[in-house]
Design a protein around this motif. Structure first.
Motif, PDB file in Angstrom:
ATOM      1  N   SER A  62      -0.355  -1.548  -7.759  1.00 12.50           N
ATOM      2  CA  SER A  62       0.516  -1.997  -6.678  1.00 12.50           C
ATOM      3  C   SER A  62      -0.129  -1.598  -5.362  1.00 12.50           C
ATOM      4  O   SER A  62      -0.724  -0.527  -5.259  1.00 12.50           O
ATOM      5  CB  SER A  62       1.916  -1.383  -6.794  1.00 12.50           C
ATOM      6  N   VAL A  63      -0.027  -2.463  -4.366  1.00  9.97           N
ATOM      7  CA  VAL A  63      -0.653  -2.219  -3.065  1.00  9.97           C
ATOM      8  C   VAL A  63       0.439  -1.859  -2.080  1.00  9.97           C
ATOM      9  O   VAL A  63       1.258  -2.698  -1.710  1.00  9.97           O
ATOM     10  CB  VAL A  63      -1.451  -3.453  -2.598  1.00  9.97           C
ATOM     11  N   GLU A  64       0.442  -0.596  -1.651  1.00  6.59           N
ATOM     12  CA  GLU A  64       1.534  -0.096  -0.823  1.00  6.59           C
ATOM     13  C   GLU A  64       1.039   0.758   0.343  1.00  6.59           C
ATOM     14  O   GLU A  64       1.749   1.615   0.842  1.00  6.59           O
ATOM     15  CB  GLU A  64       2.508   0.701  -1.698  1.00  6.59           C
ATOM     16  N   GLY A  65      -0.185   0.501   0.783  1.00  2.00           N
ATOM     17  CA  GLY A  65      -0.726   1.250   1.900  1.00  2.00           C
ATOM     18  C   GLY A  65      -2.126   0.771   2.225  1.00  2.00           C
ATOM     19  O   GLY A  65      -2.685  -0.099   1.534  1.00  2.00           O
ATOM     20  N   ASN A  66      -2.698   1.321   3.275  1.00  2.00           N
ATOM     21  CA  ASN A  66      -4.002   0.858   3.745  1.00  2.00           C
ATOM     22  C   ASN A  66      -5.114   1.098   2.736  1.00  2.00           C
ATOM     23  O   ASN A  66      -6.000   0.254   2.567  1.00  2.00           O
ATOM     24  CB  ASN A  66      -4.347   1.552   5.064  1.00  2.00           C
ATOM     25  N   PHE A  67      -5.104   2.238   2.050  1.00  2.00           N
ATOM     26  CA  PHE A  67      -6.156   2.535   1.085  1.00  2.00           C
ATOM     27  C   PHE A  67      -6.231   1.449   0.013  1.00  2.00           C
ATOM     28  O   PHE A  67      -7.275   0.849  -0.233  1.00  2.00           O
ATOM     29  CB  PHE A  67      -5.929   3.897   0.427  1.00  2.00           C
ATOM     30  N   GLU A  68      -5.074   1.156  -0.620  1.00  2.00           N
ATOM     31  CA  GLU A  68      -5.048   0.142  -1.656  1.00  2.00           C
ATOM     32  C   GLU A  68      -5.349  -1.245  -1.084  1.00  2.00           C
ATOM     33  O   GLU A  68      -5.963  -2.084  -1.741  1.00  2.00           O
ATOM     34  CB  GLU A  68      -3.673   0.093  -2.336  1.00  2.00           C
ATOM     35  N   SER A  69      -4.931  -1.476   0.157  1.00  2.00           N
ATOM     36  CA  SER A  69      -5.106  -2.788   0.762  1.00  2.00           C
ATOM     37  C   SER A  69      -6.570  -3.111   1.021  1.00  2.00           C
ATOM     38  O   SER A  69      -7.019  -4.239   0.779  1.00  2.00           O
ATOM     39  CB  SER A  69      -4.309  -2.861   2.069  1.00  2.00           C
ATOM     40  N   TYR A  70      -7.327  -2.129   1.522  1.00  2.00           N
ATOM     41  CA  TYR A  70      -8.753  -2.368   1.741  1.00  2.00           C
ATOM     42  C   TYR A  70      -9.474  -2.604   0.425  1.00  2.00           C
ATOM     43  O   TYR A  70     -10.353  -3.471   0.313  1.00  2.00           O
ATOM     44  CB  TYR A  70      -9.387  -1.185   2.478  1.00  2.00           C
TER      45      TYR A  70
ATOM     46  N   PHE B 183       1.696  -9.054   1.576  1.00  2.00           N
ATOM     47  CA  PHE B 183       2.312  -8.988   2.905  1.00  2.00           C
ATOM     48  C   PHE B 183       1.712  -7.829   3.701  1.00  2.00           C
ATOM     49  O   PHE B 183       1.823  -6.666   3.321  1.00  2.00           O
ATOM     50  CB  PHE B 183       3.825  -8.809   2.788  1.00  2.00           C
ATOM     51  N   GLY B 184       1.068  -8.178   4.812  1.00  2.00           N
ATOM     52  CA  GLY B 184       0.451  -7.167   5.656  1.00  2.00           C
ATOM     53  C   GLY B 184      -0.895  -6.688   5.160  1.00  2.00           C
ATOM     54  O   GLY B 184      -1.409  -5.681   5.646  1.00  2.00           O
ATOM     55  N   GLU B 185      -1.480  -7.428   4.195  1.00  2.00           N
ATOM     56  CA  GLU B 185      -2.724  -6.950   3.586  1.00  2.00           C
ATOM     57  C   GLU B 185      -3.951  -7.367   4.382  1.00  2.00           C
ATOM     58  O   GLU B 185      -3.933  -8.296   5.183  1.00  2.00           O
ATOM     59  CB  GLU B 185      -2.838  -7.471   2.156  1.00  2.00           C
ATOM     60  N   HIS B 186      -5.041  -6.669   4.093  1.00  2.00           N
ATOM     61  CA  HIS B 186      -6.327  -6.993   4.697  1.00  2.00           C
ATOM     62  C   HIS B 186      -7.051  -8.048   3.862  1.00  2.00           C
ATOM     63  O   HIS B 186      -6.691  -8.289   2.720  1.00  2.00           O
ATOM     64  CB  HIS B 186      -7.190  -5.734   4.792  1.00  2.00           C
ATOM     65  N   GLY B 187      -8.071  -8.670   4.444  1.00  2.00           N
ATOM     66  CA  GLY B 187      -8.920  -9.579   3.693  1.00  2.00           C
ATOM     67  C   GLY B 187      -8.852 -11.026   4.101  1.00  2.00           C
ATOM     68  O   GLY B 187      -9.733 -11.808   3.737  1.00  2.00           O
ATOM     69  N   LYS B 188      -7.842 -11.428   4.867  1.00  2.00           N
ATOM     70  CA  LYS B 188      -7.716 -12.843   5.231  1.00  2.00           C
ATOM     71  C   LYS B 188      -8.939 -13.335   5.996  1.00  2.00           C
ATOM     72  O   LYS B 188      -9.470 -14.417   5.729  1.00  2.00           O
ATOM     73  CB  LYS B 188      -6.438 -13.041   6.050  1.00  2.00           C
ATOM     74  N   GLU B 189      -9.408 -12.540   6.941  1.00  3.82           N
ATOM     75  CA  GLU B 189     -10.546 -12.954   7.760  1.00  3.82           C
ATOM     76  C   GLU B 189     -11.812 -13.074   6.918  1.00  3.82           C
ATOM     77  O   GLU B 189     -12.635 -13.974   7.132  1.00  3.82           O
ATOM     78  CB  GLU B 189     -10.753 -11.978   8.918  1.00  3.82           C
ATOM     79  N   GLY B 190     -11.982 -12.154   5.955  1.00  5.70           N
ATOM     80  CA  GLY B 190     -13.143 -12.235   5.073  1.00  5.70           C
ATOM     81  C   GLY B 190     -13.111 -13.482   4.219  1.00  5.70           C
ATOM     82  O   GLY B 190     -14.137 -14.160   4.037  1.00  5.70           O
ATOM     83  N   LEU B 191     -11.946 -13.819   3.675  1.00  2.52           N
ATOM     84  CA  LEU B 191     -11.809 -15.044   2.892  1.00  2.52           C
ATOM     85  C   LEU B 191     -12.092 -16.271   3.752  1.00  2.52           C
ATOM     86  O   LEU B 191     -12.727 -17.231   3.295  1.00  2.52           O
ATOM     87  CB  LEU B 191     -10.394 -15.132   2.318  1.00  2.52           C
ATOM     88  N   ALA B 192     -11.635 -16.237   4.992  1.00  2.16           N
ATOM     89  CA  ALA B 192     -11.851 -17.368   5.890  1.00  2.16           C
ATOM     90  C   ALA B 192     -13.336 -17.562   6.188  1.00  2.16           C
ATOM     91  O   ALA B 192     -13.795 -18.691   6.405  1.00  2.16           O
ATOM     92  CB  ALA B 192     -11.072 -17.168   7.191  1.00  2.16           C
ATOM     93  N   GLU B 193     -14.096 -16.481   6.210  1.00  2.00           N
ATOM     94  CA  GLU B 193     -15.542 -16.603   6.409  1.00  2.00           C
ATOM     95  C   GLU B 193     -16.240 -17.134   5.160  1.00  2.00           C
ATOM     96  O   GLU B 193     -17.219 -17.879   5.255  1.00  2.00           O
ATOM     97  CB  GLU B 193     -16.130 -15.244   6.794  1.00  2.00           C
ATOM     98  N   LEU B 194     -15.754 -16.760   3.996  1.00  2.00           N
ATOM     99  CA  LEU B 194     -16.426 -17.132   2.748  1.00  2.00           C
ATOM    100  C   LEU B 194     -16.230 -18.591   2.359  1.00  2.00           C
ATOM    101  O   LEU B 194     -17.101 -19.183   1.713  1.00  2.00           O
ATOM    102  CB  LEU B 194     -15.933 -16.245   1.598  1.00  2.00           C
TER     103      LEU B 194
END
Length: 238
Positions: free
Chosen positions: A43-51, A76-87
């Motif tokens: 489960s992703v519930e913070g910045n560590f898991e999100s990265y 919700f609120g996760e990281h990675g959208k910009e990386g996916l958009a580049e790929l």
């Protein structure tokens, strides 16, 4: 049309709940491809898991063999959208942005009700990146871990309704956003109890992804240029 809906955690039951919500709102001609990362947190519930999840999701989607027309990042609120958009050269829609933009079309101010207080900071950061924090009345947490949302749906719904009602009565929200992909399927129940529109991020993102594809619109490569191929040990990027 084929839309990839990527869960950010490794729990298959959450992926299935997300898939069902996506299928529910998708057009009959749209195929939903729900994927689960091969590594990361249950489960992703913070910045560590999100990265960690951001890398895992990029890895999982990049290894898909079948073609697709859009990607929905279902965290919700996760990281990675910009990386996916580049790929990728297809639209990439984050459920946080999709929910917030949708809310702004049907009300003046919205509030987010999410799982744990620990996630509030990163949700605020993602909303700030969209430029929509000025329309956000409140961020509230039901204090229920992600994996307990489906395990005890009645308790989860009760707590979400309690926080949503406070957001409307005390914070002045016109619209409620369900701030966790694991809350998929609860929007109608919460809306009946609270009496204002409730936006499910997965539903909003799938609908917006379809609209972008139908208009032949995709991510601007001026904003998100494709990275130059570089040898990355252990990650072939597809």
């Amino acid at each position: 049309m084929r839309i990839v809906v990527a869960n950010v955690n490794t729990t298959e039951a959450v992926t299935e709940a997300i898939r069902q919500q996506a299928v529910k709102v998708a057009s009959d001609t749209t195929e939903i491809i729900a994927v689960t990362p091969d590594f990361g947190a249950g489960s992703v519930e913070g910045n560590f898991e999100s990265y960690l999840a951001a890398v895992a999701v990029m890895d999982r989607v990049s290894r898909l063999e079948e073609p697709f027309d859009a990607v929905v990042l279902a965290g919700f609120g996760e990281h990675g959208k910009e990386g996916l958009a580049e790929l990728f050269d297809v639209p990439v829609v984050d459920i946080t942005e999709a929910a917030a933009h949708t809310a702004c079309l049907i009300g003046r101010r919205y509030a987010v009700v999410t799982s744990l207080r620990r996630t509030l900071g990163q949700i605020h950061d993602r909303l700030q990146l969209t430029g929509l924090t000025g329309r956000c009345a409140a961020l509230r947490a039901a204090e229920i871990p992600v994996l307990e949302l489906e395990a005890d749906e009645d308790r989860a719904a009760t707590r979400i309704v309690e926080e949503a009602r406070l957001a409307v009565e005390d914070d002045g929200a016109d619209v409620i956003l369900l701030g966790c992909a694991g809350m998929a399927g609860l929007a109608e129940r919460v809306e009946e109890e609270v009496g204002v529109p409730v936006v499910d991020g997965v539903a909003a993102a799938v609908s917006l992804a379809e609209a972008l594809v139908n208009q032949n619109l995709s991510t601007s490569k001026r904003a998100y240029p494709t990275p130059q191929p570089k040898p990355l040990k252990g990650w072939p990027l597809g």
